[in-house]
Design an enzyme around this catalytic site. Structure first.
Site, PDB file in Angstrom:
ATOM      1  CG  HIS A  72      -2.161  -0.789   1.041  1.00 14.55           C
ATOM      2  ND1 HIS A  72      -3.351  -0.478   1.642  1.00 14.55           N
ATOM      3  CD2 HIS A  72      -2.396  -1.884   0.291  1.00 14.55           C
ATOM      4  CE1 HIS A  72      -4.277  -1.353   1.277  1.00 14.55           C
ATOM      5  NE2 HIS A  72      -3.714  -2.228   0.466  1.00 14.55           N
ATOM      6  CE1 TYR A 200      -5.231   4.171   8.695  1.00 12.00           C
ATOM      7  CE2 TYR A 200      -5.859   3.786  10.974  1.00 12.00           C
ATOM      8  CZ  TYR A 200      -5.062   3.489   9.884  1.00 12.00           C
ATOM      9  OH  TYR A 200      -4.097   2.524   9.993  1.00 12.00           O
ATOM     10  N   PRO A 292      -4.439   0.639  18.487  1.00 10.99           N
ATOM     11  CG  PRO A 292      -6.338  -0.589  17.905  1.00 10.99           C
ATOM     12  CD  PRO A 292      -5.677   0.074  19.056  1.00 10.99           C
ATOM     13  CE  LYS A 296       3.874   3.433  13.340  1.00  9.52           C
ATOM     14  NZ  LYS A 296       4.017   2.901  12.012  1.00  9.52           N
ATOM     15  CE1 TYR A 384      -1.164   3.930   9.290  1.00 10.34           C
ATOM     16  CE2 TYR A 384      -0.107   2.925   7.384  1.00 10.34           C
ATOM     17  CZ  TYR A 384      -1.142   2.969   8.302  1.00 10.34           C
ATOM     18  OH  TYR A 384      -2.155   2.024   8.228  1.00 10.34           O
TER      19      TYR A 384
HETATM   20  P1  RFL Z   1       0.932 -11.584  21.455  1.00 10.23           P
HETATM   21  O1  RFL Z   1       0.533 -11.653  20.014  1.00 10.23           O
HETATM   22  O2  RFL Z   1      -0.101 -11.197  22.445  1.00 10.23           O
HETATM   23  O3  RFL Z   1       1.552 -12.986  21.832  1.00 10.23           O
HETATM   24  C1  RFL Z   1       1.845 -13.337  23.163  1.00 10.23           C
HETATM   25  C2  RFL Z   1       1.780 -14.826  23.280  1.00 10.23           C
HETATM   26  O4  RFL Z   1       2.101 -15.196  24.625  1.00 10.23           O
HETATM   27  C3  RFL Z   1       1.197 -16.199  25.030  1.00 10.23           C
HETATM   28  N1  RFL Z   1       1.096 -16.225  26.505  1.00 10.23           N
HETATM   29  C4  RFL Z   1       1.679 -17.170  27.262  1.00 10.23           C
HETATM   30  N2  RFL Z   1       2.474 -18.204  26.949  1.00 10.23           N
HETATM   31  C5  RFL Z   1       2.895 -19.001  27.967  1.00 10.23           C
HETATM   32  N3  RFL Z   1       2.528 -18.823  29.272  1.00 10.23           N
HETATM   33  C6  RFL Z   1       1.731 -17.791  29.613  1.00 10.23           C
HETATM   34  N4  RFL Z   1       1.347 -17.636  30.887  1.00 10.23           N
HETATM   35  C7  RFL Z   1       1.279 -16.905  28.597  1.00 10.23           C
HETATM   36  N5  RFL Z   1       0.502 -15.800  28.581  1.00 10.23           N
HETATM   37  C8  RFL Z   1       0.404 -15.408  27.320  1.00 10.23           C
HETATM   38  C9  RFL Z   1      -0.118 -15.802  24.361  1.00 10.23           C
HETATM   39  O5  RFL Z   1      -1.023 -16.904  24.270  1.00 10.23           O
HETATM   40  C10 RFL Z   1       0.373 -15.359  23.004  1.00 10.23           C
HETATM   41  O6  RFL Z   1       0.425 -16.393  22.063  1.00 10.23           O
HETATM   42  O7  RFL Z   1       2.158 -10.574  21.669  1.00 10.23           O
HETATM   43  P2  RFL Z   1       3.422 -10.253  20.704  1.00 10.23           P
HETATM   44  O8  RFL Z   1       4.013 -11.504  20.159  1.00 10.23           O
HETATM   45  O9  RFL Z   1       4.226  -9.303  21.466  1.00 10.23           O
HETATM   46  O10 RFL Z   1       2.776  -9.531  19.437  1.00 10.23           O
HETATM   47  C11 RFL Z   1       2.174  -8.272  19.547  1.00 10.23           C
HETATM   48  C12 RFL Z   1       1.014  -8.147  18.553  1.00 10.23           C
HETATM   49  O11 RFL Z   1       0.185  -9.269  18.660  1.00 10.23           O
HETATM   50  C13 RFL Z   1       0.207  -6.871  18.788  1.00 10.23           C
HETATM   51  O12 RFL Z   1       1.039  -5.790  19.114  1.00 10.23           O
HETATM   52  C14 RFL Z   1      -0.610  -6.477  17.540  1.00 10.23           C
HETATM   53  O13 RFL Z   1      -1.572  -7.442  17.241  1.00 10.23           O
HETATM   54  C15 RFL Z   1      -1.285  -5.127  17.745  1.00 10.23           C
HETATM   55  N6  RFL Z   1      -2.157  -4.749  16.628  1.00 10.23           N
HETATM   56  C16 RFL Z   1      -1.633  -4.232  15.456  1.00 10.23           C
HETATM   57  N7  RFL Z   1      -0.298  -4.120  15.294  1.00 10.23           N
HETATM   58  C17 RFL Z   1       0.229  -3.662  14.113  1.00 10.23           C
HETATM   59  O14 RFL Z   1       1.457  -3.563  13.997  1.00 10.23           O
HETATM   60  N8  RFL Z   1      -0.571  -3.324  13.033  1.00 10.23           N
HETATM   61  C18 RFL Z   1      -1.923  -3.422  13.114  1.00 10.23           C
HETATM   62  O15 RFL Z   1      -2.580  -3.175  12.111  1.00 10.23           O
HETATM   63  C19 RFL Z   1      -2.514  -3.850  14.370  1.00 10.23           C
HETATM   64  N9  RFL Z   1      -3.834  -3.987  14.501  1.00 10.23           N
HETATM   65  C20 RFL Z   1      -3.545  -4.912  16.747  1.00 10.23           C
HETATM   66  C21 RFL Z   1      -4.362  -4.500  15.658  1.00 10.23           C
HETATM   67  C22 RFL Z   1      -4.115  -5.469  17.902  1.00 10.23           C
HETATM   68  C23 RFL Z   1      -5.474  -5.606  17.981  1.00 10.23           C
HETATM   69  N10 RFL Z   1      -5.981  -6.209  19.184  1.00 10.23           N
HETATM   70  C24 RFL Z   1      -7.015  -7.154  19.211  1.00 10.23           C
HETATM   71  C25 RFL Z   1      -5.282  -6.042  20.428  1.00 10.23           C
HETATM   72  C26 RFL Z   1      -5.731  -4.636  15.733  1.00 10.23           C
HETATM   73  C27 RFL Z   1      -6.295  -5.157  16.909  1.00 10.23           C
HETATM   74  C28 RFL Z   1      -7.787  -5.226  16.956  1.00 10.23           C
HETATM   75  C1  PHB Z   2      -6.253  -4.098  10.545  1.00  9.77           C
HETATM   76  O1  PHB Z   2      -6.404  -4.327   9.332  1.00  9.77           O
HETATM   77  O2  PHB Z   2      -6.560  -4.935  11.409  1.00  9.77           O
HETATM   78  C2  PHB Z   2      -5.737  -2.778  10.977  1.00  9.77           C
HETATM   79  C3  PHB Z   2      -5.218  -1.906  10.031  1.00  9.77           C
HETATM   80  C4  PHB Z   2      -4.752  -0.669  10.423  1.00  9.77           C
HETATM   81  C5  PHB Z   2      -4.774  -0.326  11.756  1.00  9.77           C
HETATM   82  C6  PHB Z   2      -5.269  -1.204  12.706  1.00  9.77           C
HETATM   83  C7  PHB Z   2      -5.766  -2.433  12.314  1.00  9.77           C
HETATM   84  O3  PHB Z   2      -4.332   0.899  12.137  1.00  9.77           O
END
Ligand code: RFL
Ligand code: PHB
Length: 389
Positions: A72, A200, A292, A296, A384
């Site tokens: 993108h 957005y 989110p 990042k 971004y």
């Molecule tokens: P995770 O993915 O939470 O993984 C942590 C892992 O640790 C496990 N765990 C355990 N394991 C053993 N013993 C325990 N007691 C444990 N407790 C927990 C968990 O089961 C899990 O598997 O953290 P990690 O690896 O640091 O990754 C971070 C990302 O997942 C997170 O920052 C992103 O998903 C955030 N995020 C976004 N980030 C972006 O860069 N671009 C995006 O577009 C974006 N969109 C989002 C997002 C997060 C969202 N939510 C739901 C929080 C959109 C959403 C809606």
């Molecule tokens: C997504 O596609 O899940 C998404 C994209 C951009 C964001 C957050 C989430 O800033």
């Protein structure tokens, strides 16, 4: 069992770190509380910065991402009346990759066994011991039997609720936090996206985001109050609200379809300092959370593990500890800049219950300024696409 680095958590941070260390000949064991299917069922990030793309390429695991991902070159900010285009390619010469976190995790997972990355799924009661000295160990239960992993280092990649950060004594660390008075309700559906690029939108009713996973799979979000229940949002109501908030132009291109997944996530800014205590190193969501809005979270997990893997490789291969000693400071410098950007964009694009008419006018004025200023657009674009490592 004995290993070099015991990694807690098999999300993107834990799996990327495990692969990077293994590629350098360092032994790792990853302990994950959930099953692999459960980990893959969590729908999260969708936008990859170059740092994440580069790591997958470095691991020679980027083939599917380059084939199926969507580069993108821009995105839109909508202010209720118009669409403001942030042309990242023109302003910075760079772009981002739209490829789901689920797919990144799947690619890492599928390559684990063949590359000697041992992952223990459904490891219960993971506990960290002796992290303040050089012989730490981790215990866990698997099928009712207790196991112990001795290591030189422990990497806490267990997300916001995991045990690693909590193992650091209160007197040593400090948490900085802002909890927002709303969450994001997300819907995933197998329908074509309403637009080629992300939108957005800041609407009177609240924030909305039009995103995607592919040309046939859409991901949308709306801002909702924290006490909202999923049962309050049957699909039709959600599609109607998206159409309202994204504006008539996007609305005319929305294809509706049944939800494959629907969930509400609270929004939070959080940083824990330092990211190292003794033999324990935190990476990813275990140390910091961003709302989110700036996309990042996953990308910060990537920059953390890029720094940490380099530092640990230097330690094991060259016997140098400057890198691990500098890890927390180096990683936090980038973390705070991403926190700043995510907070700014969240503040600009959401309705705050106590924002009032003045708050709204400030948002409109800032969006108007951005619309007319190449400098403002460049600042947004360079954040971004991701600040340099
Ligand atoms: P995770 O993915 O939470 O993984 C942590 C892992 O640790 C496990 N765990 C355990 N394991 C053993 N013993 C325990 N007691 C444990 N407790 C927990 C968990 O089961 C899990 O598997 O953290 P990690 O690896 O640091 O990754 C971070 C990302 O997942 C997170 O920052 C992103 O998903 C955030 N995020 C976004 N980030 C972006 O860069 N671009 C995006 O577009 C974006 N969109 C989002 C997002 C997060 C969202 N939510 C739901 C929080 C959109 C959403 C809606
Ligand atoms: C997504 O596609 O899940 C998404 C994209 C951009 C964001 C957050 C989430 O800033």
């Amino acid at each position: 069992m004995k290993t070099d680095v015991a990694i807690v958590g098999a999300g993107p941070a834990g799996l990327m770190l495990a692969h990077l260390l293994r590629q350098a000949g360092i032994d790792v064991v990853v302990l994950e509380r959930k099953s692999s299917d459960y980990v893959l069922s969590r729908i999260r990030a969708g936008v990859l910065e170059q740092v994440t793309v580069d790591l997958l390429d470095e691991l020679d695991l980027g083939e599917r991402m380059h084939r199926e991902g969507l580069p993108h070159e821009g995105f839109f900010l909508a202010d209720g009346e118009r669409l403001i285009h942030i042309n990242m390619a023109e302003l910075t010469g760079r772009s981002v990759m739209v490829y789901g976190q689920t797919e990144v995790t799947r690619d890492l997972m599928n390559a684990s066994a063949a590359r000697g990355v041992e992952v223990v799924y459904e490891a219960e009661d993971v506990a960290l011991h002796d992290i303040d000295n050089e012989s730490p160990y981790v215990t866990y239960l698997k099928n009712g039997t207790e196991h112990r992993v001795d290591a030189r280092f422990i990497a806490g990649c267990d997300g916001f609720h995991g045990p690693s950060r909590q193992a650091i004594p209160d007197t040593v660390g400090r948490a900085y936090e802002r909890v927002y008075p709303f969450g994001w309700l997300g819907i995933l559906a197998d329908v074509p996206p309403c637009n080629d690029e992300l939108i957005y939108a800041n609407h009177e009713n609240g924030f909305a985001l039009a995103s995607m996973r592919s040309k046939t799979r859409s991901r949308y979000y709306i801002q909702v109050p924290l006490d909202e229940k999923l049962s309050d949002w049957p699909d039709d109501r959600l599609w109607d609200e998206l159409a309202t908030r994204l504006g008539p132009d996007a609305a005319s291109h929305i294809t509706r379809g049944p939800a494959l997944e629907k969930s509400i996530a609270p929004l939070r800014s959080y940083v824990f300092e330092p990211m190292r205590y003794g033999s324990l190193f935190l990476a990813g969501d275990s140390a910091h959370i961003v709302p989110p809005t700036g996309a990042k979270g996953l990308n910060l997990a990537s920059s953390d593990v890029a720094y940490l893997s380099r530092a640990m490789i230097e330690y094991f291969k060259e016997g140098r500890s400057e890198g691990i000693d500098a890890y927390s400071q180096t990683a936090l410098a980038r973390v705070w800049k991403s926190e700043r950007f995510s907070w700014t964009l969240t503040t600009l694009m959401h309705r705050f219950p106590d924002g009032g008419a003045f708050g709204r006018r400030m948002q409109v004025a800032e969006l108007d300024y951005i619309a007319g200023s190449r400098a403002a657009q460049t600042s947004i674009a360079e954040n971004y696409i991701g600040l340099p490592l």
